[in-house]
Design a protein around this motif. Sequence first.
Motif, PDB file in Angstrom:
ATOM      1  N   MET A 214       0.639  -1.063  -0.067  1.00  0.00           N
ATOM      2  CA  MET A 214      -0.056  -0.086   0.108  1.00  0.00           C
ATOM      3  C   MET A 214       0.786   1.272   0.096  1.00  0.00           C
ATOM      4  SD  MET A 214      -3.457   0.246   1.839  1.00  0.00           S
ATOM      5  CE  MET A 214      -4.307   1.180   1.895  1.00  0.00           C
ATOM      6  N   ASP A 215       1.747   1.174   0.415  1.00  0.00           N
ATOM      7  CA  ASP A 215       2.998   2.214   0.419  1.00  0.00           C
ATOM      8  C   ASP A 215       3.058   2.571  -0.912  1.00  0.00           C
ATOM      9  OD1 ASP A 215       3.500   3.065   3.009  1.00  0.00           O
ATOM     10  OD2 ASP A 215       5.215   1.821   3.135  1.00  0.00           O
ATOM     11  N   ALA A 216       3.339   1.743  -1.873  1.00  0.00           N
ATOM     12  CA  ALA A 216       3.520   2.094  -3.412  1.00  0.00           C
ATOM     13  C   ALA A 216       2.333   2.874  -3.980  1.00  0.00           C
ATOM     14  CB  ALA A 216       3.744   0.839  -4.156  1.00  0.00           C
ATOM     15  N   ILE A 217       1.112   2.300  -3.499  1.00  0.00           N
ATOM     16  CA  ILE A 217      -0.039   2.919  -4.236  1.00  0.00           C
ATOM     17  C   ILE A 217      -0.279   4.345  -3.605  1.00  0.00           C
ATOM     18  CG2 ILE A 217      -2.579   2.663  -4.136  1.00  0.00           C
ATOM     19  CD1 ILE A 217      -2.585  -0.180  -4.257  1.00  0.00           C
ATOM     20  N   ASP A 218       0.004   4.368  -2.211  1.00  0.00           N
ATOM     21  CA  ASP A 218      -0.223   5.741  -1.891  1.00  0.00           C
ATOM     22  C   ASP A 218       0.778   6.680  -2.182  1.00  0.00           C
ATOM     23  OD1 ASP A 218      -2.331   5.119   0.114  1.00  0.00           O
ATOM     24  OD2 ASP A 218      -0.753   4.706   1.692  1.00  0.00           O
ATOM     25  N   LEU A 219       2.097   6.299  -2.512  1.00  0.00           N
ATOM     26  CA  LEU A 219       3.085   7.084  -3.117  1.00  0.00           C
ATOM     27  C   LEU A 219       2.733   7.360  -4.511  1.00  0.00           C
ATOM     28  CD1 LEU A 219       5.670   7.950  -2.081  1.00  0.00           C
ATOM     29  CD2 LEU A 219       6.873   6.189  -3.370  1.00  0.00           C
ATOM     30  N   ILE A 220       2.204   6.412  -5.456  1.00  0.00           N
ATOM     31  CA  ILE A 220       1.565   6.791  -6.626  1.00  0.00           C
ATOM     32  C   ILE A 220       0.476   7.544  -6.664  1.00  0.00           C
ATOM     33  CG2 ILE A 220       0.282   5.780  -8.777  1.00  0.00           C
ATOM     34  CD1 ILE A 220       2.192   3.347  -8.292  1.00  0.00           C
TER      35      ILE A 220
ATOM     36  N   LYS B 108       1.965  10.997  -5.892  1.00  0.00           N
ATOM     37  CA  LYS B 108       2.705  11.535  -6.907  1.00  0.00           C
ATOM     38  C   LYS B 108       1.608  12.392  -8.033  1.00  0.00           C
ATOM     39  CE  LYS B 108       6.710  10.420  -9.590  1.00  0.00           C
ATOM     40  NZ  LYS B 108       7.605   9.485  -9.889  1.00  0.00           N
ATOM     41  N   ILE B 109       0.488  11.375  -8.318  1.00  0.00           N
ATOM     42  CA  ILE B 109      -0.380  11.858  -8.970  1.00  0.00           C
ATOM     43  C   ILE B 109      -1.303  13.264  -8.546  1.00  0.00           C
ATOM     44  CG2 ILE B 109      -2.693  11.332 -10.146  1.00  0.00           C
ATOM     45  CD1 ILE B 109      -1.784   8.549 -10.237  1.00  0.00           C
ATOM     46  N   ASN B 110      -1.479  13.152  -7.309  1.00  0.00           N
ATOM     47  CA  ASN B 110      -2.142  14.360  -6.955  1.00  0.00           C
ATOM     48  C   ASN B 110      -1.058  15.541  -6.795  1.00  0.00           C
ATOM     49  OD1 ASN B 110      -4.410  13.535  -6.063  1.00  0.00           O
ATOM     50  ND2 ASN B 110      -4.004  12.658  -3.906  1.00  0.00           N
ATOM     51  N   GLN B 111       0.209  15.306  -6.503  1.00  0.00           N
ATOM     52  CA  GLN B 111       1.235  16.363  -6.444  1.00  0.00           C
ATOM     53  C   GLN B 111       1.168  16.747  -7.962  1.00  0.00           C
ATOM     54  OE1 GLN B 111       2.692  17.782  -3.960  1.00  0.00           O
ATOM     55  NE2 GLN B 111       3.713  19.089  -5.168  1.00  0.00           N
ATOM     56  N   GLN B 112       1.556  15.940  -8.793  1.00  0.00           N
ATOM     57  CA  GLN B 112       1.224  16.506 -10.427  1.00  0.00           C
ATOM     58  C   GLN B 112       0.185  17.189 -10.896  1.00  0.00           C
ATOM     59  OE1 GLN B 112       1.662  12.747 -12.990  1.00  0.00           O
ATOM     60  NE2 GLN B 112       3.544  13.586 -13.751  1.00  0.00           N
ATOM     61  N   GLY B 113      -1.092  16.731 -10.145  1.00  0.00           N
ATOM     62  CA  GLY B 113      -2.091  17.430 -10.479  1.00  0.00           C
ATOM     63  C   GLY B 113      -2.269  18.981  -9.826  1.00  0.00           C
ATOM     64  N   ILE B 114      -1.849  19.041  -8.755  1.00  0.00           N
ATOM     65  CA  ILE B 114      -1.656  20.278  -8.119  1.00  0.00           C
ATOM     66  C   ILE B 114      -0.687  21.145  -8.841  1.00  0.00           C
ATOM     67  CG2 ILE B 114      -0.674  21.276  -6.109  1.00  0.00           C
ATOM     68  CD1 ILE B 114      -1.897  19.090  -4.281  1.00  0.00           C
ATOM     69  N   GLU B 115       0.496  20.678  -9.228  1.00  0.00           N
ATOM     70  CA  GLU B 115       1.436  21.253 -10.163  1.00  0.00           C
ATOM     71  C   GLU B 115       0.967  21.662 -11.393  1.00  0.00           C
ATOM     72  OE1 GLU B 115       5.088  19.004 -10.390  1.00  0.00           O
ATOM     73  OE2 GLU B 115       5.374  19.159  -8.265  1.00  0.00           O
ATOM     74  N   GLU B 116       0.215  20.880 -12.146  1.00  0.00           N
ATOM     75  CA  GLU B 116      -0.626  21.127 -13.445  1.00  0.00           C
ATOM     76  C   GLU B 116      -1.514  22.216 -13.099  1.00  0.00           C
ATOM     77  OE1 GLU B 116      -2.108  17.587 -15.394  1.00  0.00           O
ATOM     78  OE2 GLU B 116      -0.023  16.611 -15.576  1.00  0.00           O
ATOM     79  N   ARG B 117      -2.437  22.149 -12.033  1.00  0.00           N
ATOM     80  CA  ARG B 117      -3.505  23.104 -11.593  1.00  0.00           C
ATOM     81  C   ARG B 117      -2.732  24.458 -11.539  1.00  0.00           C
ATOM     82  NH1 ARG B 117      -6.499  19.500  -8.140  1.00  0.00           N
ATOM     83  NH2 ARG B 117      -5.213  20.745  -6.523  1.00  0.00           N
TER      84      ARG B 117
END
Length: 194
Positions: free
Chosen positions: A1-7, A10-19
């Motif tokens: 689950m750590d890997a899923i949370d990390l992904i 990372k996706i949330n971080q990418q979304g925040i950066e794109e926003r």
Amino acid sequence: MDAIDLIIEKINQQGIEERNELKESRLAEIDTHFLVEQRKLIKDHELQLEKQTDQIKKAHQQRSNRLTVEARQNALKKKQTYLERLFDEVRQQMIDWTVEETQSFAKGILKQLQLTEVTILPAGKMDPAIFNDVWSETTSKELNMTITIGAPQLQADYGFLIEHQGVQYNFLYRDLLLEERKKTGRSVMESLFS
């Protein structure tokens, strides 16, 4: 689950950066559009202001020119009225001449014309004592010409006509002064008002 949370993180971080990038890009685009529109409005305002200023200057110049022309016309009218009054006064002085002054005037004209035979036709309001038989005979002898006195010209008021072989020379006071005014009116105005 750590890997899923990390992904997911990372996706949330990418979304925040794109926003954030999209937000910054849109804000920059809005600022650029605002600056362009602001400059355009300022330029339009300056052009409109310049146009209005030119129109105001032209209107002021036209009004100034119109006032100058009106002032000149008023001054000219006053001068012309004064000149008319002068000529009217001269005419009245001629009308008020004594019998001797009028006879002398007529005699001077007859000398200048140098004719041999004339008929004097007095204007209707002239004193009959001016052009009488005694004056006619005396002046005829003095100037070596034949002078006869004709019937008064009732359509004329003051002055006289001299007729010679069907030609009439006009010495009616009003006409003499009108002619004199045509010839010398401008120079009289210049000498009086310059």
